[in-house]
Design a protein around this motif. Structure first.
Motif, PDB file in Angstrom:
ATOM      1  N   ARG A  97       0.831  -1.207   0.000  1.00 34.19           N
ATOM      2  CA  ARG A  97       0.000   0.000   0.000  1.00 34.19           C
ATOM      3  C   ARG A  97       0.862   1.252   0.000  1.00 34.19           C
ATOM      4  O   ARG A  97       0.531   2.247  -0.653  1.00 34.19           O
ATOM      5  N   ARG A 186     -13.820  14.134   1.228  1.00 32.70           N
ATOM      6  CA  ARG A 186     -12.478  13.608   1.469  1.00 32.70           C
ATOM      7  C   ARG A 186     -11.793  13.255   0.159  1.00 32.70           C
ATOM      8  O   ARG A 186     -10.597  13.480   0.011  1.00 32.70           O
ATOM      9  N   LYS A 196      -2.535   6.708   0.988  1.00 30.94           N
ATOM     10  CA  LYS A 196      -2.452   7.134   2.392  1.00 30.94           C
ATOM     11  C   LYS A 196      -1.523   8.351   2.423  1.00 30.94           C
ATOM     12  O   LYS A 196      -0.375   8.295   2.848  1.00 30.94           O
ATOM     13  N   TYR A 201      -5.436  13.708   5.097  1.00 27.10           N
ATOM     14  CA  TYR A 201      -5.769  13.880   6.515  1.00 27.10           C
ATOM     15  C   TYR A 201      -5.851  15.366   6.854  1.00 27.10           C
ATOM     16  O   TYR A 201      -6.680  15.776   7.672  1.00 27.10           O
ATOM     17  N   GLU A 232     -16.194   5.930   3.455  1.00 22.35           N
ATOM     18  CA  GLU A 232     -15.509   5.380   4.621  1.00 22.35           C
ATOM     19  C   GLU A 232     -15.611   6.361   5.773  1.00 22.35           C
ATOM     20  O   GLU A 232     -16.204   7.438   5.644  1.00 22.35           O
ATOM     21  N   GLY A 234     -13.495   8.458   9.122  1.00 19.09           N
ATOM     22  CA  GLY A 234     -12.231   9.209   9.265  1.00 19.09           C
ATOM     23  C   GLY A 234     -10.985   8.351   9.153  1.00 19.09           C
ATOM     24  O   GLY A 234     -10.110   8.607   8.320  1.00 19.09           O
ATOM     25  N   THR A 235     -10.870   7.334   9.994  1.00 13.59           N
ATOM     26  CA  THR A 235      -9.690   6.456   9.945  1.00 13.59           C
ATOM     27  C   THR A 235     -10.106   4.987   9.915  1.00 13.59           C
ATOM     28  O   THR A 235      -9.409   4.123  10.431  1.00 13.59           O
ATOM     29  N   MET A 236     -11.250   4.731   9.301  1.00 16.18           N
ATOM     30  CA  MET A 236     -11.752   3.355   9.250  1.00 16.18           C
ATOM     31  C   MET A 236     -12.538   3.105   7.973  1.00 16.18           C
ATOM     32  O   MET A 236     -13.149   4.027   7.429  1.00 16.18           O
ATOM     33  N   ASN A 237     -12.572   1.858   7.556  1.00 16.03           N
ATOM     34  CA  ASN A 237     -13.536   1.431   6.541  1.00 16.03           C
ATOM     35  C   ASN A 237     -14.832   1.071   7.258  1.00 16.03           C
ATOM     36  O   ASN A 237     -14.875   1.012   8.483  1.00 16.03           O
ATOM     37  N   LEU A 256      -9.654   4.135   1.062  1.00 12.05           N
ATOM     38  CA  LEU A 256      -8.404   3.475   1.418  1.00 12.05           C
ATOM     39  C   LEU A 256      -8.644   1.968   1.549  1.00 12.05           C
ATOM     40  O   LEU A 256      -9.597   1.549   2.198  1.00 12.05           O
ATOM     41  N   GLY A 258      -8.161  -0.783   3.369  1.00 15.70           N
ATOM     42  CA  GLY A 258      -7.715  -1.110   4.723  1.00 15.70           C
ATOM     43  C   GLY A 258      -7.272  -2.566   4.837  1.00 15.70           C
ATOM     44  O   GLY A 258      -7.895  -3.467   4.279  1.00 15.70           O
ATOM     45  N   VAL A 259      -6.208  -2.764   5.599  1.00 14.95           N
ATOM     46  CA  VAL A 259      -5.730  -4.126   5.875  1.00 14.95           C
ATOM     47  C   VAL A 259      -6.760  -4.825   6.769  1.00 14.95           C
ATOM     48  O   VAL A 259      -7.065  -6.002   6.586  1.00 14.95           O
ATOM     49  N   THR A 260      -7.334  -4.076   7.711  1.00 14.00           N
ATOM     50  CA  THR A 260      -8.358  -4.660   8.586  1.00 14.00           C
ATOM     51  C   THR A 260      -9.594  -5.007   7.757  1.00 14.00           C
ATOM     52  O   THR A 260     -10.189  -6.080   7.944  1.00 14.00           O
ATOM     53  N   GLY A 301     -10.280  -0.679  11.421  1.00 14.74           N
ATOM     54  CA  GLY A 301      -8.996  -0.016  11.198  1.00 14.74           C
ATOM     55  C   GLY A 301      -7.959  -0.505  12.187  1.00 14.74           C
ATOM     56  O   GLY A 301      -8.302  -1.060  13.240  1.00 14.74           O
ATOM     57  N   THR A 302      -6.688  -0.290  11.850  1.00 13.97           N
ATOM     58  CA  THR A 302      -5.590  -0.779  12.694  1.00 13.97           C
ATOM     59  C   THR A 302      -5.658  -0.213  14.105  1.00 13.97           C
ATOM     60  O   THR A 302      -5.450  -0.932  15.080  1.00 13.97           O
TER      61      THR A 302
HETATM   62  C1  LIG Z   1      -8.884   6.885   5.843  1.00 14.99           C
HETATM   63  C2  LIG Z   1      -8.679   5.525   6.414  1.00 14.99           C
HETATM   64  N1  LIG Z   1      -9.504   4.524   6.034  1.00 14.99           N
HETATM   65  C3  LIG Z   1      -9.354   3.279   6.501  1.00 14.99           C
HETATM   66  C4  LIG Z   1      -8.341   2.961   7.401  1.00 14.99           C
HETATM   67  C5  LIG Z   1      -8.190   1.553   7.878  1.00 14.99           C
HETATM   68  O1  LIG Z   1      -7.037   0.949   7.306  1.00 14.99           O
HETATM   69  P1  LIG Z   1      -6.259  -0.208   8.048  1.00 14.99           P
HETATM   70  O2  LIG Z   1      -7.252  -1.278   8.332  1.00 14.99           O
HETATM   71  O3  LIG Z   1      -5.196  -0.632   7.096  1.00 14.99           O
HETATM   72  O4  LIG Z   1      -5.703   0.393   9.303  1.00 14.99           O
HETATM   73  C6  LIG Z   1      -7.467   3.968   7.835  1.00 14.99           C
HETATM   74  C7  LIG Z   1      -6.378   3.681   8.776  1.00 14.99           C
HETATM   75  O5  LIG Z   1      -5.270   3.512   8.361  1.00 14.99           O
HETATM   76  C8  LIG Z   1      -7.622   5.284   7.321  1.00 14.99           C
HETATM   77  O6  LIG Z   1      -6.809   6.277   7.706  1.00 14.99           O
END
Ligand SMILES: Cc1ncc(COP(=O)(O)O)c(C=O)c1O
Length: 354
Positions: A97, A186, A196, A201, A232, A234-237, A256, A258-260, A301-302
């Protein structure tokens, strides 16, 4: 691109670790940092001098290009304490990524084997910083930025790739409230949403502060054209369960990867659930609420693992999610147990250190 062999990482350890000065099992993520950092420099078209050294500030030229033109990308993943010592969770996905982000921003690739090897050696050196309390982890932040001193709009020719780490004590995920944003966006088709990139952000900070001011935890991003399709958080799917089936927005370039997210899709399918990746209109969620088929929703999210949704505020409405006994909690537990090696890793996701 000349690849630096992984074994050529030079190491200069600190004489005295600071770990005894920090309560790593109760540390808030992002406040304390470990003793070392990994650094690698890019110039003359190649990466060179990979090294692990004492964490320290880095001198920055006022014209360093990242500060002006925003060539800055990052990753985030965690090392957890498994039954047999520290482990990493799917670091190859973060390596890939990072390079997808680099390509979108006109930055050089970072060798993926070196990315993973650097993480392994770095975390092993910092192993005393990996917290052991349930739900805690050592958060790892690999990132790349343009450090060339030049004023003018073009791709930089000098970059730095760095990894640092911050202990993160237990994260208790509560049910969260999201504000569906209908003024700011966004990401748009053709933009940098799937990268990323630091700039993504930056653009999210003001809307996030506004959402918090109104009592919400994070922003729910909608599509840039009609403010209808859910992208999505802010920091999660995001995932929804409607009438027994899971849906999540497809990766259309504005989301994004996401790995999660990827891991949760695999775990849900393994449990026998149907999971479909497709465009999801917010009106479909409103309709499901009205006809009582809206069962649950969660962010992935992570940083947080899985966070169950309590509510989405959209224009003048409130969409409420039932409490029940959600599948999301089960999946969260499975993810945590995989990361602490309490259950067998049948997916090959865990990398055991050293
Ligand atoms: C905008 C956004 N979406 C989704 C995620 C979830 O991604 P991941 O599961 O790789 O942490 C994150 C966190 O990194 C993020 O910043």
């Amino acid at each position: 691109m000349i690849h630096v062999p992984a074994q050529s990482i030079s190491v200069k350890k600190v004489e005295q670790s600071r770990v005894s000065t920090v309560d790593i099992n109760a540390a808030t993520m992002g406040i304390h940092f470990t003793d070392h950092m990994f650094v690698c420099d890019y110039e003359n078209g190649q990466w060179s001098n990979p090294r692990i050294e004492q964490l320290a500030p880095i001198a920055t030229h006022p014209s360093a290009m990242a500060l002006h033109y925003g060539q800055a990308i990052f990753e985030g993943l965690k090392a957890t304490m498994g039954k047999n010592g520290p482990v990493l969770f799917r670091p190859q996905m973060n390596a890939q990524r990072l390079n997808e982000s680099a390509q979108r921003l006109g930055m050089p690739d970072f060798p993926e084997d070196l990315f993973v090897e650097a993480l392994k050696q770095f975390v092993w050196i910092e192993r005393n910083w990996v917290p052991t309390a349930p739900g805690s982890a050592l958060y790892l932040r690999p990132f790349m930025y343009a450090d060339e001193a030049f004023t003018g709009m073009r791709a930089a020719t000098h970059y730095k790739f760095i990894i640092f780490a911050t202990p993160a004590g237990p994260y208790f995920s509560k049910r969260i409230r999201l504000y569906a944003e209908t003024n700011y966006i966004r990401a748009a088709a053709g933009g940098t949403g799937e990268a990323k990139a630091a700039g993504n952000y930056a653009a999210a900070i003001k809307p996030t502060e506004l959402a918090k001011k109104h009592g919400y935890d994070q922003v729910l991003w909608l599509d840039a054209r009609n403010f209808e399709n859910i992208l999505e958080v802010g920091t999660m799917n995001i995932f929804f369960k409607i009438d027994g089936k899971f849906i999540t927005p497809n990766l259309d370039g504005t989301v994004l990867a996401g790995v999660t997210r990827n891991s949760v899709i695999a775990l849900l399918k393994k449990k026998g659930f149907s999971v479909t990746e497709r465009p999801i209109s917010i009106h479909e969620i409103i309709e499901a609420e009205a006809n009582n088929t809206l069962e649950e929703a969660f962010g992935t999210g992570t940083a947080v693992g899985i966070a169950m949704l309590d509510e989405i505020g959209y224009r003048d409405r409130s969409i409420k999610f039932p409490v029940g006994n959600p599948v999301g909690n089960e999946i969260n537990m499975t993810l945590n147990q995989l990361k602490t090696q309490e259950i067998a890793d049948e997916f090959g996701w865990i990398i055991q250190l050293p």
